[in-house]
Design an enzyme around this catalytic site. Structure first.
Site, PDB file in Angstrom:
ATOM      1  CB  SER A   1      -0.882   0.020   1.255  1.00 33.22           C
ATOM      2  OG  SER A   1      -1.585   1.237   1.369  1.00 33.22           O
TER       3      SER A   1
ATOM      4  CE1 TYR B   1      -4.673  -1.513   5.549  1.00 37.34           C
ATOM      5  CE2 TYR B   1      -3.871   0.661   4.914  1.00 37.34           C
ATOM      6  CZ  TYR B   1      -4.287  -0.615   4.573  1.00 37.34           C
ATOM      7  OH  TYR B   1      -4.299  -0.999   3.256  1.00 37.34           O
TER       8      TYR B   1
END
Length: 224
Positions: free
Chosen positions: A136, A148
Site C-alpha cells: 500500500s 494499518y
C-alpha cells in the site's frame, strides 16, 4: 490444459476478483480463496472451469495449506500465489484505536501474508514460482498514528526479504502497492480513484514478465 496456476487470497471481491478475471483471460488457472463461499462460487460460475473455489480463513495456516494442496491436486502444480487479503480499521490512531480490532487486522494483514508465503513456498520451489503481496501507499510513508499503515510497512519489508530468499531457487516476489482503490474496503464509492482492474493489470504484468526480470515493486497512485 494450461500449466500456469495462481492461488489468490481475498479473491471474493475487489483486487483479488479483478486479478482472477484477468488471469483467467490470460490463460491461467486460479484458486479462489476467501471466507465467503457464496461470492467465490458466483465468481467461479463467471470464470468457468479455470477457477477453483477454495473457501477458508486467511488467519488459519491449516486452511491455506489445505486449500493450496487441493488446488495443486487439480492443476498439477503452483506457479504463483497472491497474498492479497487485507483489512483496515474503523478508528485511526493509537489513542482512539481499538486493540481488539488491531489484533484482528494484524492476523489478516501480517499473519495472513506469512501463512500464505509459508504454505505456498514448497510448491513454488518446484516451479521457480512467484509470490505477489498487496502492499500500500500507506506502507511507504508515515501517517499520523496509523496502525494499518504500519501493517503495510511490514508487507513491504517482508516482501523485500522474500525476494532475496526466493532468489535461491530462481523465484521472484513482487509487492503491488496501490494508493486509494475503489473497492468494498471503503464504505463510500471512490470513482475517481484507482479501480481494481488497474491493480490487476499490474499484478499480471509482474507475473508475466520474463523470468530474467524481477519486478520487485509496482507502486500505483490515482492521478486525482
Amino acid at each position: 490444459m494450461s500449466t500456469k496456476a495462481l492461488f489468490i487470497t481475498g479473491a471474493s471481491s475487489g483486487i483479488g476478483a479483478a486479478t482472477a478475471r484477468l488471469a483467467v483471460a490470460k490463460g491461467w488457472h486460479v484458486g479462489l480463496f476467501a471466507r465467503s463461499k457464496d461470492k467465490l462460487e458466483a465468481l467461479a460460475d463467471e470464470l468457468g472451469d479455470k477457477a477453483v473455489v477454495l473457501p477458508g480463513d486467511v488467519t488459519k495456516l491449516e486452511d491455506i495449506k489445505s486449500a493450496i494442496a487441493d488446488f495443486v491436486a487439480k492443476t498439477g502444480g503452483l506457479d504463483a500465489a497472491f497474498a492479497n487479503a487485507g483489512m483496515g480499521l474503523s478508528a485511526a490512531g493509537t489513542d482512539a484505536g481499538d486493540p481488539e480490532e488491531w489484533e484482528q487486522m494484524v492476523s489478516v494483514n501480517i499473519l495472513g501474508v506469512l501463512w500464505t508465503a509459508k504454505a505456498a513456498m514448497p510448491h513454488l520451489k518446484e516451479r521457480a514460482g512467484h509470490l505477489l503481496l498487496t502492499g500500500s501507499a500507506a506502507g511507504r510513508r508515515h501517517i499520523s498514528g496509523s496502525v494499518y499503515g504500519a501493517s503495510k510497512w511490514f508487507v513491504h519489508g517482508y516482501g523485500g526479504n522474500l525476494s532475496e530468499e526466493m532468489k535461491e531457487f530462481g523465484g521472484r516476489c513482487t509487492i503491488i502497492a496501490p494508493g486509494m482503490v475503489d473497492t468494498p474496503f471503503f464504505d463510500e464509492p471512490k470513482p475517481d480513484k484507482l479501480q481494481p482492474d488497474d491493480v490487476a493489470r499490474a499484478a499480471v504484468y509482474a507475473l508475466e514478465s520474463d523470468p530474467r526480470c524481477a519486478v520487485n515493486e509496482i507502486f500505483l497512485m490515482p492521478t486525482q
